[in-house]
Design a protein around this motif. Structure first.
Motif, PDB file in Angstrom:
ATOM      1  N   MET A 184       0.695  -1.460   0.196  1.00  0.00           N
ATOM      2  CA  MET A 184      -0.092  -0.406  -0.279  1.00  0.00           C
ATOM      3  C   MET A 184       0.840   1.470   0.110  1.00  0.00           C
ATOM      4  O   MET A 184       2.044   1.136   0.536  1.00  0.00           O
ATOM      5  CB  MET A 184      -0.859  -0.198   1.133  1.00  0.00           C
ATOM      6  CG  MET A 184      -1.610  -1.205   1.401  1.00  0.00           C
ATOM      7  SD  MET A 184      -3.365  -0.620   2.280  1.00  0.00           S
ATOM      8  CE  MET A 184      -3.758  -2.268   2.358  1.00  0.00           C
ATOM      9  N   VAL A 185       0.031   2.440  -0.212  1.00  0.00           N
ATOM     10  CA  VAL A 185       1.375   3.863  -0.366  1.00  0.00           C
ATOM     11  C   VAL A 185       0.246   4.265   0.519  1.00  0.00           C
ATOM     12  O   VAL A 185      -0.903   4.408   0.438  1.00  0.00           O
ATOM     13  CB  VAL A 185       1.274   4.341  -1.784  1.00  0.00           C
ATOM     14  CG1 VAL A 185      -0.073   4.129  -2.596  1.00  0.00           C
ATOM     15  CG2 VAL A 185       1.624   5.606  -1.543  1.00  0.00           C
ATOM     16  N   HIS A 190       2.759  -1.476 -10.633  1.00  0.00           N
ATOM     17  CA  HIS A 190       2.989  -2.318  -9.731  1.00  0.00           C
ATOM     18  C   HIS A 190       1.983  -3.103  -8.912  1.00  0.00           C
ATOM     19  O   HIS A 190       2.814  -4.457  -7.738  1.00  0.00           O
ATOM     20  CB  HIS A 190       4.026  -1.373  -8.535  1.00  0.00           C
ATOM     21  CG  HIS A 190       5.447  -0.913  -9.513  1.00  0.00           C
ATOM     22  ND1 HIS A 190       6.086  -1.851 -10.174  1.00  0.00           N
ATOM     23  CD2 HIS A 190       5.639   0.790  -9.214  1.00  0.00           C
ATOM     24  CE1 HIS A 190       7.500  -1.234 -10.523  1.00  0.00           C
ATOM     25  NE2 HIS A 190       6.552   0.925 -10.222  1.00  0.00           N
ATOM     26  N   GLY A 191       0.991  -3.078  -8.928  1.00  0.00           N
ATOM     27  CA  GLY A 191       0.041  -4.230  -7.967  1.00  0.00           C
ATOM     28  C   GLY A 191       0.030  -3.402  -6.641  1.00  0.00           C
ATOM     29  O   GLY A 191      -0.702  -4.956  -6.027  1.00  0.00           O
ATOM     30  N   VAL A 192      -0.228  -2.489  -6.507  1.00  0.00           N
ATOM     31  CA  VAL A 192      -0.009  -2.478  -5.043  1.00  0.00           C
ATOM     32  C   VAL A 192      -1.581  -2.572  -4.710  1.00  0.00           C
ATOM     33  O   VAL A 192      -2.331  -1.813  -5.822  1.00  0.00           O
ATOM     34  CB  VAL A 192      -0.078  -0.535  -5.111  1.00  0.00           C
ATOM     35  CG1 VAL A 192      -0.287  -0.108  -3.652  1.00  0.00           C
ATOM     36  CG2 VAL A 192       1.314  -0.341  -5.149  1.00  0.00           C
ATOM     37  N   ARG A 193      -1.878  -2.570  -3.738  1.00  0.00           N
ATOM     38  CA  ARG A 193      -3.689  -2.893  -3.572  1.00  0.00           C
ATOM     39  C   ARG A 193      -4.166  -1.588  -3.211  1.00  0.00           C
ATOM     40  O   ARG A 193      -5.284  -1.676  -3.409  1.00  0.00           O
ATOM     41  CB  ARG A 193      -3.203  -3.782  -2.606  1.00  0.00           C
ATOM     42  CG  ARG A 193      -5.000  -4.560  -1.551  1.00  0.00           C
ATOM     43  CD  ARG A 193      -5.200  -5.016  -0.923  1.00  0.00           C
ATOM     44  NE  ARG A 193      -6.716  -5.317  -0.589  1.00  0.00           N
ATOM     45  CZ  ARG A 193      -6.570  -6.492   0.780  1.00  0.00           C
ATOM     46  NH1 ARG A 193      -5.932  -7.060   1.899  1.00  0.00           N
ATOM     47  NH2 ARG A 193      -8.329  -6.091   1.269  1.00  0.00           N
ATOM     48  N   GLY A 216     -10.135  -1.046  -9.665  1.00  0.00           N
ATOM     49  CA  GLY A 216      -9.779  -1.848  -8.947  1.00  0.00           C
ATOM     50  C   GLY A 216      -9.007  -2.405  -7.923  1.00  0.00           C
ATOM     51  O   GLY A 216      -8.465  -3.212  -6.754  1.00  0.00           O
ATOM     52  N   LEU A 217      -8.500  -1.066  -7.798  1.00  0.00           N
ATOM     53  CA  LEU A 217      -7.180  -0.234  -7.217  1.00  0.00           C
ATOM     54  C   LEU A 217      -7.869   0.244  -5.841  1.00  0.00           C
ATOM     55  O   LEU A 217      -8.802   1.023  -5.954  1.00  0.00           O
ATOM     56  CB  LEU A 217      -6.313   0.686  -7.775  1.00  0.00           C
ATOM     57  CG  LEU A 217      -5.488   1.389  -6.901  1.00  0.00           C
ATOM     58  CD1 LEU A 217      -4.547   1.171  -5.987  1.00  0.00           C
ATOM     59  CD2 LEU A 217      -4.228   2.305  -7.502  1.00  0.00           C
ATOM     60  N   GLU A 218      -8.059  -0.408  -4.711  1.00  0.00           N
ATOM     61  CA  GLU A 218      -8.610   0.602  -3.569  1.00  0.00           C
ATOM     62  C   GLU A 218      -8.300   1.644  -3.559  1.00  0.00           C
ATOM     63  O   GLU A 218      -7.241   2.181  -3.379  1.00  0.00           O
ATOM     64  CB  GLU A 218      -9.399  -0.541  -2.426  1.00  0.00           C
ATOM     65  CG  GLU A 218      -9.601  -1.828  -2.617  1.00  0.00           C
ATOM     66  CD  GLU A 218      -9.429  -2.668  -1.331  1.00  0.00           C
ATOM     67  OE1 GLU A 218     -10.419  -2.859  -1.051  1.00  0.00           O
ATOM     68  OE2 GLU A 218      -8.385  -2.618  -0.479  1.00  0.00           O
ATOM     69  N   ALA A 219      -8.527   2.562  -2.941  1.00  0.00           N
ATOM     70  CA  ALA A 219      -8.779   3.718  -2.392  1.00  0.00           C
ATOM     71  C   ALA A 219      -9.064   4.282  -0.636  1.00  0.00           C
ATOM     72  O   ALA A 219     -10.783   3.922  -0.634  1.00  0.00           O
ATOM     73  CB  ALA A 219      -8.976   4.735  -3.496  1.00  0.00           C
ATOM     74  N   VAL A 220      -9.123   4.623  -0.128  1.00  0.00           N
ATOM     75  CA  VAL A 220      -9.470   5.408   1.458  1.00  0.00           C
ATOM     76  C   VAL A 220      -8.774   6.790   1.602  1.00  0.00           C
ATOM     77  O   VAL A 220      -7.324   8.067   1.488  1.00  0.00           O
ATOM     78  CB  VAL A 220      -9.164   5.067   2.525  1.00  0.00           C
ATOM     79  CG1 VAL A 220      -9.711   5.529   3.928  1.00  0.00           C
ATOM     80  CG2 VAL A 220      -9.225   3.260   2.282  1.00  0.00           C
TER      81      VAL A 220
END
Length: 276
Positions: free
Chosen positions: A66-67, A100-103, A154-158
């Motif tokens: 995650m970033v 990079h496939g970060v979740r 499909g990249l989650e974000a908050v």
């Protein structure tokens, strides 16, 4: 968590996040445009980089789970000055994360994305954007970017709409305060919640006078513990009555709502606050 990336690590809020994030992962990569951030945790590395430069950003996210994206100019400026770090920088983070496939991206958004709503409206997380500045407009852009990358890739974000995270020194902060401890909890919950999809949550403590409604974001498990009401009597005694005709007093964005577009909000008012 194997690897976390923190942007804006030299900033006011980023500096408070480094140690807690380092404790949550095997490797913390901290980055900022500053030359250094001082002493590092045993599992922390620091890379100086400009988030507006994709060539510099992309390698940092390799292997990351995650970033936590807190890197940006934290003030109103002319649009041209914000374009690189606040607009392009957000795109670079999301696109590099996707490649990079970060979740998940945990993003420091701001109340300024909805800063022109009047204070007597306890706005929820689903109100339409209503930015108060170019700075707020950049937050709207990043939130919409995050929603699009979730729905299309499909990249989650908050997105954390932070109200004000600094010592309580003015009447607005009695409602808008986010303590450092609650800010850390909010970021930790944004990382550890199993599924977030695209989520928006207000970054505010459990203030009696909080002007926003966080009910729809309870799935994150964020339960703030601090309350600015303890400062209310002393703060209100120091200031003249607020003016309901003054946007700085009556709008959610505070001083950002009252300044001309492109003009700095920091230092022009007796408001000592950081919004991300």
């Amino acid at each position: 968590m194997k690897k976390l990336v923190l942007t804006g690590a030299a900033g006011n809020l980023g500096s408070h996040l480094r140690a807690p994030l380092a404790a949550m992962c095997d490797e913390l990569l901290s980055t900022d445009i500053a030359e250094s951030v001082g002493d590092l945790a045993a599992n922390e590395t620091y890379v100086q980089a400009d988030v507006a430069d994709m060539a510099a950003v992309k390698p940092l996210l390799e292997g990351a789970d995650m970033v936590v994206h807190f890197g940006a100019i934290v003030d109103e400026k002319p649009f041209e000055e914000l374009l690189g770090p606040n607009f392009v920088g957000a795109y670079n983070i999301w696109e590099a994360a996707h490649q990079h496939g970060v979740r998940r991206v945990v993003y420091a958004s701001s109340i300024h994305a909805v800063g022109m709503y009047p204070k007597n409206e306890a706005i929820g997380i689903d109100v339409p954007h209503r930015p108060d500045t170019f700075y707020g407009l950049a937050k709207c852009f990043a939130e919409d970017l995050g929603r699009m990358y979730w729905e299309k890739r499909g990249l989650e974000a908050v997105c954390l709409r932070i109200l004000s995270c600094a010592p309580v020194t003015n009447p607005r902060a009695v409602g808008s305060w986010l303590s450092y401890d609650d800010m850390i909890q909010l970021v930790e919950k944004s990382i550890t919640t199993p599924i977030t999809g695209f989520s928006v949550v207000y970054g505010v403590s459990d203030n009696d006078r909080a002007p926003v409604d966080n009910t729809a974001a309870r799935h994150l498990g964020y339960r703030p513990k601090d309350n600015a009401e303890q400062f209310a009597e002393e703060i209100y005694a120091k200031f003249d009555p607020l003016d309901p005709q003054n946007p700085s007093d009556f709008r959610h964005g505070g001083p950002f709502a009252g300044i001309p577009l492109g003009a700095s909000a920091m230092g022009l008012f007796h408001f000592d606050e950081k919004d991300d």
